[in-house]
Structure formats: structure tokens, C-alpha cells
Design an enzyme around this catalytic site. Structure first.
Site, PDB file in Angstrom:
ATOM      1  N   GLU A  47       0.815  -1.210   0.000  1.00 23.07           N
ATOM      2  CA  GLU A  47       0.000   0.000   0.000  1.00 23.07           C
ATOM      3  C   GLU A  47       0.853   1.266   0.000  1.00 23.07           C
ATOM      4  OE1 GLU A  47      -2.939   0.166  -0.754  1.00 23.07           O
ATOM      5  OE2 GLU A  47      -3.518  -1.936  -0.532  1.00 23.07           O
ATOM      6  N   TYR A 130      -6.471   6.522   3.860  1.00 24.37           N
ATOM      7  CA  TYR A 130      -6.578   5.479   2.836  1.00 24.37           C
ATOM      8  C   TYR A 130      -5.837   4.205   3.271  1.00 24.37           C
ATOM      9  CZ  TYR A 130      -5.368   2.353  -0.782  1.00 24.37           C
ATOM     10  OH  TYR A 130      -5.172   1.190  -1.450  1.00 24.37           O
ATOM     11  N   ASP A 148      -9.347   5.763  -2.297  1.00 25.04           N
ATOM     12  CA  ASP A 148      -8.255   6.319  -3.085  1.00 25.04           C
ATOM     13  C   ASP A 148      -8.851   6.993  -4.333  1.00 25.04           C
ATOM     14  OD1 ASP A 148      -9.115   4.221  -4.584  1.00 25.04           O
ATOM     15  OD2 ASP A 148      -7.118   3.584  -5.187  1.00 25.04           O
TER      16      ASP A 148
END
Length: 364
Positions: A47, A130, A148
Site C-alpha cells: 500500500e 486510505y 483512493d
DNA sequence: TACACGTGGTA
DNA sequence: TTACCAAGTGT
């Protein structure tokens, strides 16, 4: 809740939407290295790397990184220079330093277990709203939104929402939408499917609506306005900086290298000494004074540059003019400067612009 | 809120 | 070539 969001959500059949979306994802999801299992550390690293960065770019970095730092402990105990070297070329280098700082925090404060509490995980460096939602949902199956750019684009079309997705204040509207639409039984696949849909089908320009698994749920498609969404205001143009760079070689053949400040642009990366050009003076003269003042190095600077190149960042452009110089000095002042041989230069992390300069030198 | 923060790919 | 983009965060 926003009145328009409430109105649009009432038009949705959320159970059918979830089913169509997740069934499509189970059939079409890409085979990506971070989808091998649900290890929170592996999800976390992916991520961070994927922030503002394409999947194709990340894959080789991710595989090397996990080979080099396979566990939280491996990363926690690694020297920062090794981590930055592994990140070289990926950009946004504070991501790497924040990740290592946060991993050390997890090791020391949470016994090496990535916290499942939204407050605790959000407090880790480099973990914003996020990333927190992504890790909690993908690794732990906790129904948190992971909003996102993909999700905002997809939802702006599905729900026909005209909020400007470039504005930070719009995020919470889309988070609220996800909280109502998310599948509580499989939040991991729901969130990943929303992003996968944005990446493969519901693309920024010319979305493939005829292939879309949730076409019948899409308000924008039903009105034929999918190309008008999302609303996204433009950014301002970047400024230009004239930079003088010098490759100084001493009598041993070593090169003078400078480590950039710990804060700001390209923090802690190494570079050939550089400074912003003063328009009035001649370049070689400026460089000579710069080397004496900043590094206590007396050098003879070539009259003409060896290379000229532009480097474009997201927010500025360097117009670089690179000179070579020779010195008899063996010492330099400044604890952030060093004489390096060829092997050392290969070993440290350089910005792409300076790696290009070095590769140009090697090829001549 | 607006801007700093990287890079390589694409229309 | 310009402009925008690609799974955002920190300040």
C-alpha cells in the site's frame, strides 16, 4: 450525511451491487505479488509503494523489497541507507523513511503485530486514512473504507456525485458512501474490487462501460454522463530552477558526494554537489566559490559543462548544467559530504537525475 | 486549505 | 510537447 449522497444511495440496490462487484473481482483479479496471502506487513508495504505509483512500476520493487526485508523485524533492524537504496527510483522517498519508522514503532510498541485498531494504525507514520482502511480491510477483514483516487472516480460515476475529487473535503463524502455500500462479510474483496474496477474498467478517460460488471447500478451510465465525471480541478504549473552541478574528482580518483538534508526534497539521498545558479556570474566561477565555501575544497573547474539535462518533478523542474572539476584535496568539511569511489557510488541511493549523470559518465 | 513531495507512462 | 496521471501523506 450530505443530502445529495443520501438521495443517491437510496437509488442503489446495495446487495446486488456488492454481489456483482465481488463476483467480477473473484473472476478477473490480477495475480499480484502482494495478493499471495493476507500478511499485514506484506499488505502494508504494498500500500505504501502503490501510493501515487503504478502497479507495473511497483511489482519489481516490491519483490526485491520483500526478499531483502521479509518481516517487520528485518525492516526494523535494517540500516536506513539500505532501505533508501531499495527505494531508489520509486520516488516520494519519505514513504520509505516513514515506513521504517512506523515498522520500528510496531516492533517496539505492539510486539511486532500491526495494530487492528483504526486509531492506533492511523497514528503510524505514513499511514493516512486510505492506507489505514486498506490494511484493516485487506489484511484483517475489518469493514473500513479505503478511499483512493480509483474509489472516488468509480463512486462519483456510480452515484453521480459532482463533488470535486481534488478537494480534500470531498474525501469524507466518499468514505461515507463506502460505509453504506461496503460488504460486511468480505470488506477485503469489496475494497480491492472497487480499486480494481477503477484500474481496469472505470478508467479516467474512456471507461469500458460495456464491459462493466456494475453497469446496471451506474447512475452516470444510465444518463450517459460517465465521461463528465468525476469533477476534478486542475493543478497549477510547476516552477523552474536553474541548477549547477559539479563532479569533483581528487587525485585518488574518488568523487565528492553530498548527502541532502534530512528534511524536504529527496531527503537523505546522495548527490553530486549542486546549488541554484545565480544568473549574474559565470558558472565555473560560481562553482569554484561554492566548493570552497560549502566543502572547503579548492578545485579547478572545466570552462564548459560536460552535460546538460532537465529533470521534471511533480511540482518543479530542474534545469541542470553539469561541470567536471579536479582537486588535490583529500578532505572536505561537512559531515554530510564524502569522497566516494565507484563502488560506493553504486551502493548509495541517488536521485534519478544524479543516477543519470553517473550513468552518462560511465558510458563515456 | 494548499502545497510539498518523485517518477515513468500515456494521450 | 504539454498535461495529466497512479492504490496519498505530512505540514
Amino acid at each position: 450525511m450530505q443530502e445529495t449522497l443520501q438521495n443517491q444511495l437510496e437509488k442503489m440496490n446495495e446487495k446486488e451491487f456488492q454481489k456483482d462487484l465481488i463476483q467480477w473481482f473473484e473472476k478477473e483479479m490480477r495475480d499480484l505479488p502482494w495478493r499471495k496471502n493476507q500478511d499485514p506487513y506484506r499488505v502494508w508495504v504494498s500500500e505504501i509503494m502503490l501510493q501515487q505509483t503504478r502497479v507495473d512500476t511497483v511489482i519489481p520493487y516490491y519483490n526485491r523489497f520483500m526478499e531483502q526485508f521479509p518481516t517487520i523485524e528485518a525492516l526494523a533492524f535494517a540500516p536506513e541507507e539500505k532501505v533508501l537504496k531499495a527505494w531508489e527510483g520509486l520516488g516520494y522517498y519519505s514513504r520509505a523513511r516513514n515506513l521504517q519508522s512506523a515498522v520500528r514503532e510496531v516492533h517496539e510498541q505492539y510486539g511486532g503485530q500491526v495494530p487492528k485498531d483504526p486509531k492506533e494504525i492511523s497514528a503510524l507514520k505514513g499511514v493516512g486514512p486510505y492506507t489505514a482502511g486498506a490494511i484493516l480491510s485487506i489484511a484483517y477483514d475489518i469493514p473500513e473504507p479505503a478511499v483512493d483516487g480509483n474509489v472516488m472516480r468509480v463512486l462519483s460515476r456510480i452515484l453521480s456525485l459532482w463533488d470535486d475529487i481534488a478537494k480534500p473535503s470531498s474525501r469524507k463524502i466518499f468514505e461515507e458512501a463506502v460505509r453504506h455500500l461496503i460488504n460486511k462479510e468480505n470488506p477485503s474483496y469489496f475494497n480491492q474490487a472497487m480499486m480494481e474496477l477503477g484500474a481496469l474498467i472505470c478508467t479516467p478517460t474512456s471507461p469500458s462501460c460495456l464491459l462493466c460488471p456494475v453497469q446496471e447500478h451506474c447512475l452516470a451510465f444510465s444518463e450517459g454522463i460517465q465521461r463528465d465525471l468525476p469533477v476534478k480541478t486542475k493543478k497549477k504549473s510547476t516552477k523552474v530552477i536553474d541548477l549547477l552541478t559539479v563532479m569533483v574528482q581528487n587525485q585518488d580518483g574518488d568523487w565528492l558526494m553530498n548527502q541532502r538534508p534530512a528534511q524536504g526534497l529527496l531527503a537523505n539521498l546522495w548527490e553530486f554537489p549542486s546549488f541554484e545558479k545565480q544568473q549574474e556570474q559565470e558558472s565555473a566561477v560560481q562553482i569554484q566559490e561554492f566548493l570552497k565555501t560549502d566543502f572547503n575544497v579548492e578545485a579547478v573547474v572545466d570552462a564548459e559543462p560536460v552535460l546538460v539535462q532537465d529533470h521534471v518533478f511533480s511540482h518543479l523542474t530542474w534545469k541542470m548544467v553539469i561541470f567536471k572539476a579536479k582537486t588535490k584535496d583529500q578532505t572536505s568539511i561537512g559531515d554530510r559530504a564524502a569522497w566516494m569511489n565507484r563502488e560506493a557510488i553504486e551502493r548509495v541511493a541517488l536521485p534519478v537525475s544524479h543516477r543519470k549523470i553517473w550513468n552518462h559518465y560511465l558510458s563515456t
